[in-house]
Design a protein around this motif. Structure first.
Motif, short mmCIF file in Angstrom:
data_model
loop_
_atom_site.label_atom_id
_atom_site.label_comp_id
_atom_site.label_asym_id
_atom_site.label_seq_id
_atom_site.Cartn_x
_atom_site.Cartn_y
_atom_site.Cartn_z
N GLN A 100 1.09 -1.30 0.23
CA GLN A 100 -0.21 -0.35 -0.12
C GLN A 100 1.19 1.44 -0.05
OE1 GLN A 100 -2.39 -0.38 3.31
NE2 GLN A 100 -3.78 -1.55 2.99
N THR A 101 0.01 1.96 -0.67
CA THR A 101 1.00 3.47 -0.36
C THR A 101 0.21 4.72 0.50
OG1 THR A 101 -0.26 4.50 -2.50
CG2 THR A 101 1.68 3.26 -2.97
N ALA A 131 -0.16 7.72 -4.35
CA ALA A 131 -1.03 6.34 -5.77
C ALA A 131 -0.21 6.71 -6.59
CB ALA A 131 -2.29 6.54 -4.48
N ASP A 132 -1.00 8.12 -6.97
CA ASP A 132 -0.97 8.86 -8.29
C ASP A 132 0.11 8.57 -8.83
OD1 ASP A 132 -4.12 8.81 -8.40
OD2 ASP A 132 -3.72 11.04 -8.16
N ASN A 152 3.08 6.80 -7.75
CA ASN A 152 3.39 5.38 -8.06
C ASN A 152 2.46 5.01 -9.52
OD1 ASN A 152 4.57 2.90 -6.20
ND2 ASN A 152 2.72 2.26 -6.61
N GLN A 153 1.58 4.44 -9.53
CA GLN A 153 0.90 4.33 -11.16
C GLN A 153 1.69 4.97 -12.24
OE1 GLN A 153 -3.61 4.95 -11.44
NE2 GLN A 153 -3.25 4.78 -13.09
N SER A 180 0.85 -5.22 -13.70
CA SER A 180 0.24 -4.23 -12.08
C SER A 180 -0.99 -3.83 -11.82
CB SER A 180 1.35 -3.11 -12.37
OG SER A 180 1.24 -2.68 -11.20
N ARG A 236 -3.81 -1.54 -9.56
CA ARG A 236 -4.49 -0.65 -8.57
C ARG A 236 -5.56 -1.28 -7.94
NH1 ARG A 236 -3.77 6.78 -8.87
NH2 ARG A 236 -4.48 6.11 -6.20
N THR A 239 -3.25 0.13 -2.78
CA THR A 239 -3.52 -1.51 -2.82
C THR A 239 -2.54 -1.26 -4.05
OG1 THR A 239 -4.44 -1.55 -0.86
CG2 THR A 239 -3.01 -3.33 -2.63
N PHE A 240 -1.59 -1.88 -4.32
CA PHE A 240 -1.10 -2.28 -5.33
C PHE A 240 -0.50 -3.90 -5.94
CE2 PHE A 240 -1.45 2.34 -5.89
CZ PHE A 240 -0.98 2.37 -7.57
#
Length: 100
Positions: free
Chosen positions: A9-10, A15-16, A18-19, A41, A43, A49-50
């Motif tokens: 989890q970020t 999160a954005d 990371n994506q 991969s 999301r 959570t990834f």
């Protein structure tokens, strides 16, 4: 066939980013097409959570993956966990793979 499943989890604010970094990895994969590498991969619906599924070699050599890894510790809130997995089946429009 054995693969690695990585889950983490970020933080919500990361999160954005990371994506975006993951998307950069896929752009480099599209340009270089390393042989024998399978990588997916996801999301999850919670947005933070990834899950990554990787089978084969070559990911660590990618410039975009190295950039993804560089600040990884600053983006995560929980994990990562890594589990080995055995492919039962896989489907995409180009190929059907069942078993190993």
């Amino acid at each position: 066939m054995s693969a690695a499943v990585i889950r983490y989890q970020t933080t919500p604010e990361a999160a954005d980013e990371n994506q975006r970094l993951i998307e950069d990895v896929f752009a480099e994969l599209a340009a270089t097409a390393p042989p024998g590498l399978r990588y997916s991969s996801f999301r999850l619906a919670d947005g933070i959570t990834f899950v990554h599924v990787v089978d084969g070699d070559g990911l660590p050599e990618l410039t975009a993956f190295q950039e993804f890894q560089r600040s990884f510790g600053e983006r995560i809130a929980a994990g990562p966990t890594r589990d080995d997995a055995t492919l039962v089946g896989s489907y995409d429009a180009a190929m059907l793979t069942v078993g190993s």
